[in-house]
Design a protein around this motif. Structure first.
Motif, PDB file in Angstrom:
ATOM      1  N   ARG A 301     -55.390   9.985  33.197  1.00 54.57           N
ATOM      2  CA  ARG A 301     -55.275  10.302  34.620  1.00 54.57           C
ATOM      3  C   ARG A 301     -56.073  11.561  34.940  1.00 54.57           C
ATOM      4  O   ARG A 301     -56.318  12.397  34.078  1.00 54.57           O
ATOM      5  CB  ARG A 301     -53.814  10.487  35.024  1.00 54.57           C
ATOM      6  CG  ARG A 301     -53.022   9.186  35.107  1.00 54.57           C
ATOM      7  CD  ARG A 301     -51.655   9.407  35.724  1.00 54.57           C
ATOM      8  NE  ARG A 301     -50.950   8.156  35.919  1.00 54.57           N
ATOM      9  CZ  ARG A 301     -51.040   7.404  37.008  1.00 54.57           C
ATOM     10  NH1 ARG A 301     -51.799   7.798  38.014  1.00 54.57           N
ATOM     11  NH2 ARG A 301     -50.374   6.268  37.122  1.00 54.57           N
ATOM     12  N   GLY A 302     -56.437  11.698  36.197  1.00 49.34           N
ATOM     13  CA  GLY A 302     -57.366  12.730  36.597  1.00 49.34           C
ATOM     14  C   GLY A 302     -56.907  14.152  36.372  1.00 49.34           C
ATOM     15  O   GLY A 302     -57.733  15.043  36.147  1.00 49.34           O
ATOM     16  N   HIS A 303     -55.603  14.403  36.443  1.00 56.28           N
ATOM     17  CA  HIS A 303     -55.113  15.764  36.279  1.00 56.28           C
ATOM     18  C   HIS A 303     -54.371  15.951  34.954  1.00 56.28           C
ATOM     19  O   HIS A 303     -53.612  16.905  34.795  1.00 56.28           O
ATOM     20  CB  HIS A 303     -54.210  16.150  37.454  1.00 56.28           C
ATOM     21  CG  HIS A 303     -54.915  16.123  38.765  1.00 56.28           C
ATOM     22  ND1 HIS A 303     -54.372  15.544  39.894  1.00 56.28           N
ATOM     23  CD2 HIS A 303     -56.149  16.561  39.133  1.00 56.28           C
ATOM     24  CE1 HIS A 303     -55.226  15.650  40.889  1.00 56.28           C
ATOM     25  NE2 HIS A 303     -56.316  16.262  40.463  1.00 56.28           N
ATOM     26  N   GLY A 304     -54.573  15.014  34.016  1.00 59.25           N
ATOM     27  CA  GLY A 304     -53.968  15.134  32.700  1.00 59.25           C
ATOM     28  C   GLY A 304     -52.530  14.704  32.624  1.00 59.25           C
ATOM     29  O   GLY A 304     -51.867  14.917  31.608  1.00 59.25           O
ATOM     30  N   GLN A 305     -52.049  14.037  33.693  1.00 57.86           N
ATOM     31  CA  GLN A 305     -50.623  13.671  33.708  1.00 57.86           C
ATOM     32  C   GLN A 305     -50.315  12.345  33.004  1.00 57.86           C
ATOM     33  O   GLN A 305     -49.164  11.948  32.940  1.00 57.86           O
ATOM     34  CB  GLN A 305     -50.114  13.644  35.151  1.00 57.86           C
ATOM     35  CG  GLN A 305     -50.687  12.537  36.032  1.00 57.86           C
ATOM     36  CD  GLN A 305     -51.964  12.902  36.742  1.00 57.86           C
ATOM     37  OE1 GLN A 305     -52.912  13.369  36.110  1.00 57.86           O
ATOM     38  NE2 GLN A 305     -52.038  12.667  38.028  1.00 57.86           N
ATOM     39  N   GLY A 306     -51.333  11.697  32.454  1.00 60.80           N
ATOM     40  CA  GLY A 306     -51.090  10.448  31.747  1.00 60.80           C
ATOM     41  C   GLY A 306     -52.239  10.118  30.822  1.00 60.80           C
ATOM     42  O   GLY A 306     -53.401  10.443  31.107  1.00 60.80           O
ATOM     43  N   ILE A 307     -51.910   9.478  29.680  1.00 58.51           N
ATOM     44  CA  ILE A 307     -52.927   9.041  28.722  1.00 58.51           C
ATOM     45  C   ILE A 307     -52.472   7.736  28.097  1.00 58.51           C
ATOM     46  O   ILE A 307     -51.302   7.587  27.741  1.00 58.51           O
ATOM     47  CB  ILE A 307     -53.196  10.122  27.654  1.00 58.51           C
ATOM     48  CG1 ILE A 307     -54.317   9.699  26.710  1.00 58.51           C
ATOM     49  CG2 ILE A 307     -51.925  10.473  26.887  1.00 58.51           C
ATOM     50  CD1 ILE A 307     -54.788  10.823  25.779  1.00 58.51           C
ATOM     51  N   ALA A 308     -53.394   6.790  27.983  1.00 61.35           N
ATOM     52  CA  ALA A 308     -53.124   5.515  27.323  1.00 61.35           C
ATOM     53  C   ALA A 308     -54.156   5.347  26.209  1.00 61.35           C
ATOM     54  O   ALA A 308     -55.327   5.044  26.483  1.00 61.35           O
ATOM     55  CB  ALA A 308     -53.196   4.354  28.307  1.00 61.35           C
ATOM     56  N   TRP A 309     -53.715   5.580  24.971  1.00 56.42           N
ATOM     57  CA  TRP A 309     -54.614   5.494  23.811  1.00 56.42           C
ATOM     58  C   TRP A 309     -55.009   4.044  23.597  1.00 56.42           C
ATOM     59  O   TRP A 309     -54.198   3.130  23.756  1.00 56.42           O
ATOM     60  CB  TRP A 309     -53.898   6.042  22.590  1.00 56.42           C
ATOM     61  CG  TRP A 309     -54.815   6.581  21.538  1.00 56.42           C
ATOM     62  CD1 TRP A 309     -55.209   5.949  20.396  1.00 56.42           C
ATOM     63  CD2 TRP A 309     -55.433   7.868  21.506  1.00 56.42           C
ATOM     64  NE1 TRP A 309     -56.044   6.750  19.669  1.00 56.42           N
ATOM     65  CE2 TRP A 309     -56.209   7.936  20.322  1.00 56.42           C
ATOM     66  CE3 TRP A 309     -55.433   8.960  22.373  1.00 56.42           C
ATOM     67  CZ2 TRP A 309     -56.949   9.077  19.991  1.00 56.42           C
ATOM     68  CZ3 TRP A 309     -56.170  10.083  22.034  1.00 56.42           C
ATOM     69  CH2 TRP A 309     -56.921  10.127  20.852  1.00 56.42           C
ATOM     70  N   PHE A 310     -56.261   3.812  23.192  1.00 57.97           N
ATOM     71  CA  PHE A 310     -56.697   2.431  22.982  1.00 57.97           C
ATOM     72  C   PHE A 310     -55.979   1.802  21.797  1.00 57.97           C
ATOM     73  O   PHE A 310     -55.781   0.604  21.770  1.00 57.97           O
ATOM     74  CB  PHE A 310     -58.210   2.389  22.768  1.00 57.97           C
ATOM     75  CG  PHE A 310     -58.991   2.746  24.027  1.00 57.97           C
ATOM     76  CD1 PHE A 310     -58.418   2.657  25.275  1.00 57.97           C
ATOM     77  CD2 PHE A 310     -60.303   3.179  23.931  1.00 57.97           C
ATOM     78  CE1 PHE A 310     -59.128   2.979  26.430  1.00 57.97           C
ATOM     79  CE2 PHE A 310     -61.029   3.501  25.068  1.00 57.97           C
ATOM     80  CZ  PHE A 310     -60.444   3.413  26.323  1.00 57.97           C
ATOM     81  N   GLY A 311     -55.608   2.620  20.810  1.00 61.06           N
ATOM     82  CA  GLY A 311     -54.724   2.183  19.740  1.00 61.06           C
ATOM     83  C   GLY A 311     -55.221   0.987  18.951  1.00 61.06           C
ATOM     84  O   GLY A 311     -54.432   0.157  18.525  1.00 61.06           O
TER      85      GLY A 311
END
Length: 311
Positions: A301-311
């Motif tokens: 997310r643009g402000h660092g509030q979320g991340i989804a690793w490709f895993g």
């Protein structure tokens, strides 16, 4: 992309679910022929929603009512246009450290950090902040950066940073109230937590100011990189910067950073660096790609509030 499309896309992809005020305002600007005509008198890079909205807020204008915003912008356009030309969206969101941390933690320690497009350098302190990925807590500083993570085992410690420097066309000073006021104006209206986080991070930077150099990301990067200590892993990183750089200059930067004795962390929209074959983002709000040495790792997310690793 036309100015109309830029504002409509900003409303739909970035502001929706994050800022009802900016979603409403960007949608209105996308349909406002008079204001679009005025925007088209400034260089294309200066027409972006965050820049316009931040300038109007800095000047004391209203953003909560599209009609009042229109009237203020039209009446004060010469001043607004001058500010648009002079300023850049130097959003210095310390929360972005939460999506940088997984990449930083996996590198050989200690680290020498060099941020391109550093603004006031608030993202140069990933070792001084604390993090919360759901129930998983890391670090013990202030502010505490919250990040929703999926397919990711969060790191168990903050990095060991022994040198920090930033390069920017117009570096800002966290000890200067006027510079902090501009950073404050770039925080979206409803985001009181981001505003508090900004001031907490500015206090960290003020207590131990980083080395900030005024310069160009191609012409001046090698000299600054050469100042990093030889016994640390040099990490050149940037977040939401290259979209503001013309394509030929962007290509020159990529060629340069690949040639440096450094690791390279980027967080940019996928089209900015030409990533192909990416998995679909699990949420439309995840529209940036975290990459290490040009290899995509995660949606963010643009402000660092979320991340989804490709895993």
């Amino acid at each position: 992309m036309t100015t109309t499309e830029w504002y409509a896309e900003f409303a739909a992809r970035e502001a929706r679910g994050q800022s009802p005020t900016y979603e409403r305002l960007a949608t209105a600007v996308a349909r406002d022929a008079e204001l679009l005509g005025l925007l088209d008198t400034v260089p294309a890079a200066k027409r972006q929603p965050n820049l316009l909205f931040g300038v109007v807020r800095l000047l004391g204008g209203p953003v909560d009512d599209p009609a009042a915003f229109h009237d203020f912008a039209v009446s004060n356009w010469p001043v607004i246009a001058a500010q648009l030309r002079a300023r850049a969206t130097q959003t210095n969101e310390a929360g972005r450290c939460a999506v940088l941390l997984p990449a930083l933690a996996g590198l050989p320690q200690p680290l020498a950090l060099l941020e391109v497009g550093a603004s006031a350098g608030l993202c140069l302190y990933p070792d001084r902040y604390a993090y919360r990925y759901g129930e998983h807590a890391v670090g013990d500083g202030e502010p505490v950066l919250e990040c929703a993570a999926s397919n990711l085992t969060p790191p168990d410690r903050v990095p060991d940073v022994v040198w920090r420097a930033g390069l920017d066309l117009n570096p800002l000073d966290a000890t200067d109230p006027a510079d902090v006021a501009w950073l404050d104006a770039l925080v979206w209206p409803e985001h009181a937590h981001r505003r508090a986080r900004l001031h907490a991070a500015a206090a960290v930077a003020s207590a131990d100011p980083p080395l900030l150099v005024r310069g160009d990301l191609v012409d001046d990067l090698p000299a600054l990189a050469a100042r990093a200590p030889a016994d640390a892993t040099l990490v050149v990183f940037h977040h939401s910067v290259l979209y503001q750089v013309p394509a030929p200059r962007r290509a020159a930067f990529v060629e340069l950073v690949r040639a440096l004795p450094a690791r390279w962390i980027s967080v940019e929209a996928p089209d900015v660096l030409g990533f192909d074959g990416l998995p679909a983002p699990p949420d439309p709000g995840l529209h940036n790609v975290l990459a290490l040495d040009g290899r995509p790792l995660a949606w963010t997310r643009g402000h660092g509030q979320g991340i989804a690793w490709f895993g």
